[in-house]
Design a protein around this motif. Structure first.
Motif, PDB file in Angstrom:
ATOM      1  N   ILE A  47      39.757  40.757  41.565  1.00  0.00           N
ATOM      2  CA  ILE A  47      40.578  41.744  42.267  1.00  0.00           C
ATOM      3  C   ILE A  47      39.942  42.100  43.609  1.00  0.00           C
ATOM      4  CG2 ILE A  47      41.367  44.147  42.191  1.00  0.00           C
ATOM      5  CD1 ILE A  47      41.798  43.661  39.113  1.00  0.00           C
ATOM      6  N   ALA A  48      38.623  42.257  43.624  1.00  0.00           N
ATOM      7  CA  ALA A  48      37.928  42.552  44.883  1.00  0.00           C
ATOM      8  C   ALA A  48      38.096  41.407  45.880  1.00  0.00           C
ATOM      9  CB  ALA A  48      36.447  42.807  44.615  1.00  0.00           C
ATOM     10  N   GLU A  49      38.130  40.190  45.371  1.00  0.00           N
ATOM     11  CA  GLU A  49      38.285  39.021  46.250  1.00  0.00           C
ATOM     12  C   GLU A  49      39.712  38.871  46.758  1.00  0.00           C
ATOM     13  OE1 GLU A  49      38.246  34.208  45.643  1.00  0.00           O
ATOM     14  OE2 GLU A  49      36.737  35.360  44.571  1.00  0.00           O
ATOM     15  N   LEU A  50      40.695  39.057  45.880  1.00  0.00           N
ATOM     16  CA  LEU A  50      42.094  38.803  46.241  1.00  0.00           C
ATOM     17  C   LEU A  50      42.782  40.010  46.884  1.00  0.00           C
ATOM     18  CD1 LEU A  50      43.224  36.749  43.108  1.00  0.00           C
ATOM     19  CD2 LEU A  50      42.520  35.885  45.353  1.00  0.00           C
ATOM     20  N   GLN A  51      42.268  41.209  46.659  1.00  0.00           N
ATOM     21  CA  GLN A  51      42.767  42.432  47.291  1.00  0.00           C
ATOM     22  C   GLN A  51      44.255  42.718  47.057  1.00  0.00           C
ATOM     23  OE1 GLN A  51      40.877  44.815  49.294  1.00  0.00           O
ATOM     24  NE2 GLN A  51      39.351  43.807  48.036  1.00  0.00           N
ATOM     25  N   ALA A 100      42.092  51.145  25.583  1.00  0.00           N
ATOM     26  CA  ALA A 100      41.033  51.901  26.262  1.00  0.00           C
ATOM     27  C   ALA A 100      40.517  51.137  27.480  1.00  0.00           C
ATOM     28  CB  ALA A 100      39.890  52.183  25.287  1.00  0.00           C
ATOM     29  N   ARG A 101      40.319  49.832  27.347  1.00  0.00           N
ATOM     30  CA  ARG A 101      39.865  49.018  28.469  1.00  0.00           C
ATOM     31  C   ARG A 101      40.889  49.029  29.601  1.00  0.00           C
ATOM     32  NH1 ARG A 101      40.012  43.832  26.297  1.00  0.00           N
ATOM     33  NH2 ARG A 101      39.497  43.095  28.379  1.00  0.00           N
ATOM     34  N   ALA A 102      42.174  48.946  29.258  1.00  0.00           N
ATOM     35  CA  ALA A 102      43.238  48.928  30.271  1.00  0.00           C
ATOM     36  C   ALA A 102      43.309  50.251  31.016  1.00  0.00           C
ATOM     37  CB  ALA A 102      44.584  48.605  29.621  1.00  0.00           C
ATOM     38  N   ILE A 103      43.206  51.368  30.291  1.00  0.00           N
ATOM     39  CA  ILE A 103      43.249  52.679  30.943  1.00  0.00           C
ATOM     40  C   ILE A 103      42.019  52.863  31.825  1.00  0.00           C
ATOM     41  CG2 ILE A 103      43.211  55.178  30.517  1.00  0.00           C
ATOM     42  CD1 ILE A 103      44.918  54.610  27.974  1.00  0.00           C
ATOM     43  N   LYS A 104      40.869  52.397  31.372  1.00  0.00           N
ATOM     44  CA  LYS A 104      39.653  52.463  32.191  1.00  0.00           C
ATOM     45  C   LYS A 104      39.828  51.642  33.469  1.00  0.00           C
ATOM     46  CE  LYS A 104      34.726  51.475  32.237  1.00  0.00           C
ATOM     47  NZ  LYS A 104      33.574  50.881  31.519  1.00  0.00           N
ATOM     48  N   LEU A 105      40.358  50.419  33.334  1.00  0.00           N
ATOM     49  CA  LEU A 105      40.591  49.561  34.494  1.00  0.00           C
ATOM     50  C   LEU A 105      41.534  50.240  35.484  1.00  0.00           C
ATOM     51  CD1 LEU A 105      40.213  46.738  35.863  1.00  0.00           C
ATOM     52  CD2 LEU A 105      42.275  46.038  34.616  1.00  0.00           C
ATOM     53  N   ARG A 106      42.607  50.813  34.969  1.00  0.00           N
ATOM     54  CA  ARG A 106      43.570  51.512  35.845  1.00  0.00           C
ATOM     55  C   ARG A 106      42.876  52.639  36.609  1.00  0.00           C
ATOM     56  NH1 ARG A 106      48.910  54.750  33.697  1.00  0.00           N
ATOM     57  NH2 ARG A 106      50.144  54.421  35.533  1.00  0.00           N
ATOM     58  N   THR A 107      42.014  53.392  35.929  1.00  0.00           N
ATOM     59  CA  THR A 107      41.301  54.501  36.553  1.00  0.00           C
ATOM     60  C   THR A 107      40.343  54.002  37.636  1.00  0.00           C
ATOM     61  OG1 THR A 107      41.476  55.729  34.472  1.00  0.00           O
ATOM     62  CG2 THR A 107      39.850  56.517  36.065  1.00  0.00           C
ATOM     63  N   GLN A 108      39.605  52.936  37.324  1.00  0.00           N
ATOM     64  CA  GLN A 108      38.680  52.352  38.304  1.00  0.00           C
ATOM     65  C   GLN A 108      39.423  51.884  39.549  1.00  0.00           C
ATOM     66  OE1 GLN A 108      37.088  49.546  35.333  1.00  0.00           O
ATOM     67  NE2 GLN A 108      35.047  50.152  36.024  1.00  0.00           N
ATOM     68  N   LEU A 109      40.541  51.194  39.353  1.00  0.00           N
ATOM     69  CA  LEU A 109      41.282  50.634  40.481  1.00  0.00           C
ATOM     70  C   LEU A 109      42.022  51.714  41.273  1.00  0.00           C
ATOM     71  CD1 LEU A 109      42.531  47.329  38.851  1.00  0.00           C
ATOM     72  CD2 LEU A 109      40.634  47.646  40.445  1.00  0.00           C
ATOM     73  N   ALA A 110      42.473  52.761  40.592  1.00  0.00           N
ATOM     74  CA  ALA A 110      43.135  53.868  41.300  1.00  0.00           C
ATOM     75  C   ALA A 110      42.172  54.498  42.303  1.00  0.00           C
ATOM     76  CB  ALA A 110      43.632  54.912  40.309  1.00  0.00           C
ATOM     77  N   ALA A 111      40.902  54.561  41.950  1.00  0.00           N
ATOM     78  CA  ALA A 111      39.893  55.124  42.859  1.00  0.00           C
ATOM     79  C   ALA A 111      39.728  54.263  44.110  1.00  0.00           C
ATOM     80  CB  ALA A 111      38.552  55.257  42.131  1.00  0.00           C
ATOM     81  N   GLN A 112      40.152  52.998  44.026  1.00  0.00           N
ATOM     82  CA  GLN A 112      40.092  52.079  45.172  1.00  0.00           C
ATOM     83  C   GLN A 112      41.437  51.980  45.897  1.00  0.00           C
ATOM     84  OE1 GLN A 112      38.519  48.234  43.930  1.00  0.00           O
ATOM     85  NE2 GLN A 112      37.365  49.228  42.298  1.00  0.00           N
ATOM     86  N   GLY A 113      42.418  52.757  45.442  1.00  0.00           N
ATOM     87  CA  GLY A 113      43.735  52.731  46.070  1.00  0.00           C
ATOM     88  C   GLY A 113      44.637  51.612  45.592  1.00  0.00           C
ATOM     89  N   ILE A 114      44.310  51.022  44.445  1.00  0.00           N
ATOM     90  CA  ILE A 114      45.130  49.935  43.880  1.00  0.00           C
ATOM     91  C   ILE A 114      45.950  50.495  42.722  1.00  0.00           C
ATOM     92  CG2 ILE A 114      45.101  47.670  42.751  1.00  0.00           C
ATOM     93  CD1 ILE A 114      42.350  47.207  44.133  1.00  0.00           C
ATOM     94  N   ALA A 115      47.252  50.353  42.812  1.00  0.00           N
ATOM     95  CA  ALA A 115      48.139  50.840  41.751  1.00  0.00           C
ATOM     96  C   ALA A 115      48.173  49.840  40.604  1.00  0.00           C
ATOM     97  CB  ALA A 115      49.546  51.038  42.305  1.00  0.00           C
ATOM     98  N   VAL A 116      48.126  50.349  39.379  1.00  0.00           N
ATOM     99  CA  VAL A 116      48.252  49.507  38.187  1.00  0.00           C
ATOM    100  C   VAL A 116      49.422  50.037  37.378  1.00  0.00           C
ATOM    101  CG1 VAL A 116      47.127  48.602  36.120  1.00  0.00           C
ATOM    102  CG2 VAL A 116      45.763  49.053  38.176  1.00  0.00           C
ATOM    103  N   LEU A 117      50.410  49.189  37.178  1.00  0.00           N
ATOM    104  CA  LEU A 117      51.619  49.544  36.441  1.00  0.00           C
ATOM    105  C   LEU A 117      51.718  48.678  35.190  1.00  0.00           C
ATOM    106  CD1 LEU A 117      54.013  49.714  39.519  1.00  0.00           C
ATOM    107  CD2 LEU A 117      52.822  51.611  38.406  1.00  0.00           C
ATOM    108  N   GLU A 118      52.376  49.202  34.181  1.00  0.00           N
ATOM    109  CA  GLU A 118      52.469  48.501  32.902  1.00  0.00           C
ATOM    110  C   GLU A 118      53.731  47.649  32.830  1.00  0.00           C
ATOM    111  OE1 GLU A 118      52.703  49.583  28.125  1.00  0.00           O
ATOM    112  OE2 GLU A 118      51.963  51.105  29.530  1.00  0.00           O
TER     113      GLU A 118
END
Length: 197
Positions: A47-51, A100-118
């Motif tokens: 994700i960091a690479e592809l942005q 739990a892993r998915a919600i954690k990932l969403r939280t981490q990415l939200a802090a970077q300004g990346i939206a995660v939708l289900e």
């Protein structure tokens, strides 16, 4: 050609079943984690690479509302969200570790300004390919699905999917495309968790 959206089939952490689809250089490309290696670390690196700006993830991103928004009663649903029932998905509680892993990932990415939708590729398959047989049942059906996907996509798919995880990543990406073009269907209660297909 939208190269800001990513579709992810989110698998078990070490199983090598997490697959990603995203447009690069005018074509839909596929990536997959390796068995025995940490899929979450790999995914964060990719994700960091592809942005991407928006990720459509095939995993629950919330819990049934009873755990946060209402008092327990005998009528409370402790297992399913409304969206799970509408798309016939597994309970987020049954696949608790993945949830739990998915919600954690969403939280981490939200802090970077990346939206995660289900999203839910199985529902996308039911909507888009009701006439096809063998979804997730046989590798022999993969070429038929690869052809159907290529006919559906707005961009070339130079390397066909090698397994059902990659098919689901493509379906997740296609849900993002449908959402971007106001063609998606939303399932569930926005106060509890929505699945976008």
């Amino acid at each position: 050609m939208d190269d800001t959206h990513m579709g992810i089939d989110f698998g078990a952490k070490l199983a090598g079943t997490t697959a990603v689809a995203m447009v690069r250089d005018g074509a839909l490309r596929l990536w997959q984690s390796e068995k025995g290696k940490d899929a979450d670390s790999w995914l964060l690196y990719l994700i960091a690479e592809l942005q991407p700006k928006v990720i459509f993830l095939d995993a629950p991103l919330s819990l049934p509302k009873v755990y946060a928004r209402e008092a327990f009663t005998t009528a409370s649903d402790f297992f399913y969200r409304q969206a799970d029932r509408e798309v016939q998905a597994m309970s987020p509680m049954f696949i608790g570790g993945l949830t739990a892993r998915a919600i954690k990932l969403r939280t981490q990415l939200a802090a970077q300004g990346i939206a995660v939708l289900e999203t839910y590729p199985s529902q996308a398959n039911r909507l888009l390919f009701p006439h096809l047989q063998g979804y997730k049942k046989s590798l022999a059906a993969l070429p038929t699905y690869a052809g159907a996907l290529q006919g559906l996509l707005s961009c070339p798919l130079p390397i066909p999917p090698a397994n059902w995880h990659q098919v689901d990543a493509i379906l997740a990406w296609n849900s993002s495309y449908r959402h971007l073009h106001h063609q998606a269907i939303l399932y569930g209660d926005p106060k509890e968790g929505v699945v976008i297909v």
